[in-house]
Design a protein around this motif. Structure first.
Motif, mmCIF file in Angstrom:
data_model
loop_
_atom_site.group_PDB
_atom_site.id
_atom_site.type_symbol
_atom_site.label_atom_id
_atom_site.label_comp_id
_atom_site.label_asym_id
_atom_site.label_seq_id
_atom_site.Cartn_x
_atom_site.Cartn_y
_atom_site.Cartn_z
ATOM 1 N N ASN A 87 0.699 -1.037 0.053
ATOM 2 C CA ASN A 87 0.013 0.012 0.142
ATOM 3 C C ASN A 87 0.815 1.273 -0.111
ATOM 4 N N VAL A 91 -0.604 4.966 -1.004
ATOM 5 C CA VAL A 91 -0.439 6.132 -0.019
ATOM 6 C C VAL A 91 0.223 7.224 -0.485
ATOM 7 N N GLN A 161 -7.460 0.348 -2.972
ATOM 8 C CA GLN A 161 -8.115 -0.150 -1.774
ATOM 9 C C GLN A 161 -8.753 0.917 -1.217
ATOM 10 N N VAL A 164 -7.982 1.909 2.536
ATOM 11 C CA VAL A 164 -6.631 2.858 2.837
ATOM 12 C C VAL A 164 -6.656 4.116 2.123
ATOM 13 N N LYS A 167 -8.541 5.921 4.889
ATOM 14 C CA LYS A 167 -7.828 6.096 6.327
ATOM 15 C C LYS A 167 -6.849 7.295 6.208
#
Length: 632
Positions: A87, A91, A161, A164, A167
């Motif tokens: 990820n 990110v 995703q 993710v 978040k």
């Protein structure tokens, strides 16, 4: 693999844009009163220096990419390996993308008619907007660099995703809104204060040497968070550490005020609620004060809206103080009572950590049970509302009752339910705001009943009987022994409250109060814990809908619905930064739970971030919007 030519171009372009941004930053001189060197203010010189350092780093990397190819290949390989981890690439794209979106929104806001309510912030932003545009360009260029260089990664199946992305968006939103909330106070924006019922005025305290105490307070809070999460020691040691550090933090802010315990006492003496201590210093008979409450205190501006528990507590404190040091005059007794309160009440406020940690241990995770307490001790209302019952007593009443109720759900024992019923009554005896307590317990009971109706419904019937019996028995005892009618006192309290605050029931008034109260509560409680709490609520709703909800989810759902009811049927407009402090312990529990979900393996880094942001918020409030008790 990141292409060397793309990366070098990114570095050079970013550096050149940075140089242009610095030139524009220094192009227009500062106001003469703020100028310190070369016609520029200290803040702009500091920002320019930091920007120049970043430019030098970018130029250094660009030059090494040209002059040292071997080092450069290793450097690119390290970046590529980092992006390939789970990820990380997603990110690295999401974070700058969220920053770009929020930046565009801010630019639109500053150029809209709403900018007039933002105080001096648009003017300050105008001076540094070149750096802001530079940051936006760097983010945009980074996104293009990654997309051009790593198609083999982001084209993989399941690369996107949404969990993710959510978040990262939540984290970025937390940081941006927290800084904006600080700006509201620092720049004296009329963002909230435009509402005529907004009770908190802006203040400005000069920053001096005493403010250096904030640094050890911050370090102590961070070390305490690490200790309660990582230290291999007994729970009692962690609890004592939290209480000691929480007491130290409260005293640190009192020391910044100028006189430590005397500052705490003076703040209370200068508030409207000093009437409680003045009345108690006259040493009225305790039992008569309860039995004849309506005739004695129905016309008092503060006690007319309270149940007898408030004055009873102050009378007991006055009698205890007089036993320690007897005085003949009410004035002397008042002085010694307020000195006693200044030393003892801040410590009593930390007793809330006992039921909070115990409930966290039972309903969440034993290994992280003290993390909510580590967050609780750095919240602005907990630190700044010295000597208020709302700060040191109401959270303890709520959490103790909730802990008893959870024990009741665990055992379905009649005696635990009976004790919970007693606790509910006692909570209402001290504050009608504690009507939230039976509300959240009733909803929690209903959710638990629906979840377990197929197993043994007789257990829930026994629990309900225990709750009702405990409450009714206590009601009858207080009625016949103390002549206390809670319904009559509540009716008189509401009538007095509406008269004093000019509060009328109606759809528009309720809507106005909801907007004001929630804005004030979020402003004071802190953006990080509120956003994490809301995220946890969403998670709990989904879990319960899917039939996978646990006790924590049931508690969160009950708390959320009770909070909605408090907004709709509550009889207050403003001052909820103080009146709703009892909501903060459960909110810190939910936010700590969500922080583990948000930060994953880096949970402690997330906790450190939350603690630091909340304590910084406390300091900013203390300096620029120091709370006081309005005289209504």
């Amino acid at each position: 693999m990141i292409q060397p030519i793309y990366y070098t171009l990114f570095l050079l372009l970013s550096a050149l844009e940075g140089i242009a941004a610095i030139v524009l930053l220094f192009w227009k001189p500062s106001m003469e009163k703020n100028a310190t060197f070369l016609g520029l203010s200290f803040s702009r010189l500091l920002l320019g220096t930091l920007a120049l350092v970043i430019v030098f780093i970018l130029l250094y990397l660009a030059l090494r990419s040209i002059l040292a190819p071997f080092w450069y290949r290793n450097h690119l390989s390290q970046i590529h390996n980092a992006l390939q981890k789970e990820n990380h690439l997603l990110v690295s794209i999401t974070a700058p993308a969220v920053f770009l979106v929020t930046s565009i929104f801010i630019l639109i806001l500053f150029n809209s008619p709403a900018a007039k309510d933002l105080g001096m912030l648009p003017n300050a932003f105008e001076r540094i907007h070149s750096l802001y545009i530079w940051a936006m360009l760097v983010c945009l260029q980074w996104i293009f660099l990654v997309l051009l260089s790593c198609p083999q990664i982001y084209r993989q199946k399941h690369f996107v995703q949404w969990a993710v992305i959510a978040k990262i968006s939540l984290l970025m939103l937390m940081l941006v809104l927290t800084v904006f909330n600080w700006a509201i106070v620092f720049f004296r924006m009329q963002f909230f204060a435009a509402n005529r019922y907004w009770p908190w005025e802006f203040t400005h305290k000069a920053i001096g040497q005493r403010d250096l105490v904030f640094l050890p307070a911050l370090v102590a809070a961070l070390i305490c968070a690490w200790f309660v999460a990582r230290a291999q020691t007994r729970d009692i040691h962690k609890l004592l550490a939290l209480i000691c550090i929480g007491y130290f933090i409260q005293l640190s802010f009192a020391f910044m005020e100028g006189a430590s315990f005397e500052s705490i006492r003076t703040r209370y003496v200068n508030s409207g609620h000093k009437d409680y201590a003045i009345i108690a210093s006259e040493m009225p008979p305790l039992l008569d004060s309860i039995r004849k409450y309506e005739s004695r205190y129905a016309n008092n501006i503060f006690l007319s809206t309270k149940p007898p528990g408030v004055i009873s507590l102050y009378i007991l404190a006055a009698k205890l103080t007089n036993l320690i040091q007897a005085e003949n005059t009410p004035q002397d007794r008042f002085y010694h009572l307020t000195v006693f309160m200044a030393y003892i009440f801040p410590a009593l406020s930390l007793l809330t950590l006992i039921p909070l940690s115990q409930l966290s241990k039972k309903i969440w995770d034993r290994s992280n049970a003290f993390l909510p307490s580590a967050i609780y001790i750095v919240l602005p209302p907990v630190i700044l509302f010295y000597l208020e019952l709302d700060q040191f007593l109401h959270p303890l009443l709520l959490m103790s009752t909730l802990l008893l109720f959870f024990r009741t759900l665990e055992t379905h024992a009649f005696h635990w339910a009976f004790m919970t019923g007693i606790a509910i009554y006692l909570a209402l005896f001290f504050s009608f705001s504690m009507i939230f307590t039976p509300a959240v317990i009733s909803i929690w009971y209903g959710i638990d009943f629906l979840q377990n109706i197929r197993h043994n419904p007789t257990h829930h019937i026994k629990t309900a009987l225990g709750l009702i019996t405990g409450f009714l028995v206590t009601t009858l005892l207080f009625y016949f022994l103390l002549n206390y009618d809670p319904l009559l006192r509540y009716q008189h309290s509401i009538a007095s409250h509406k008269y004093l605050k000019d509060f009328e029931t109606g759809y528009q008034q309720i809507l106005d109060a909801i907007l004001l109260n929630n804005g004030e509560f979020i402003h004071w409680a802190g953006i990080p814990i509120i956003l994490l709490f809301l995220s946890r609520c969403a998670q709990s709703v989904f879990a319960l809908v899917k039939g996978k909800g646990e006790s924590l989810d049931a508690f969160c759902m009950a708390f959320m619905f009770a909070f909605v009811l408090l907004n709709i049927f509550g009889q207050t407009r403003g001052e909820v930064a103080r009146l709703w402090i009892f909501l903060l312990p459960p909110i810190t529990l939910f936010s700590a739970v969500e922080s583990r979900s948000l930060f994953g393996k880096n949970t402690m880094l997330g906790i450190y971030l939350i603690v630091a942001l909340q304590l910084l918020s406390t300091w900013i409030m203390f300096k620029y919007q120091d709370p006081f008790i309005p005289f209504y």
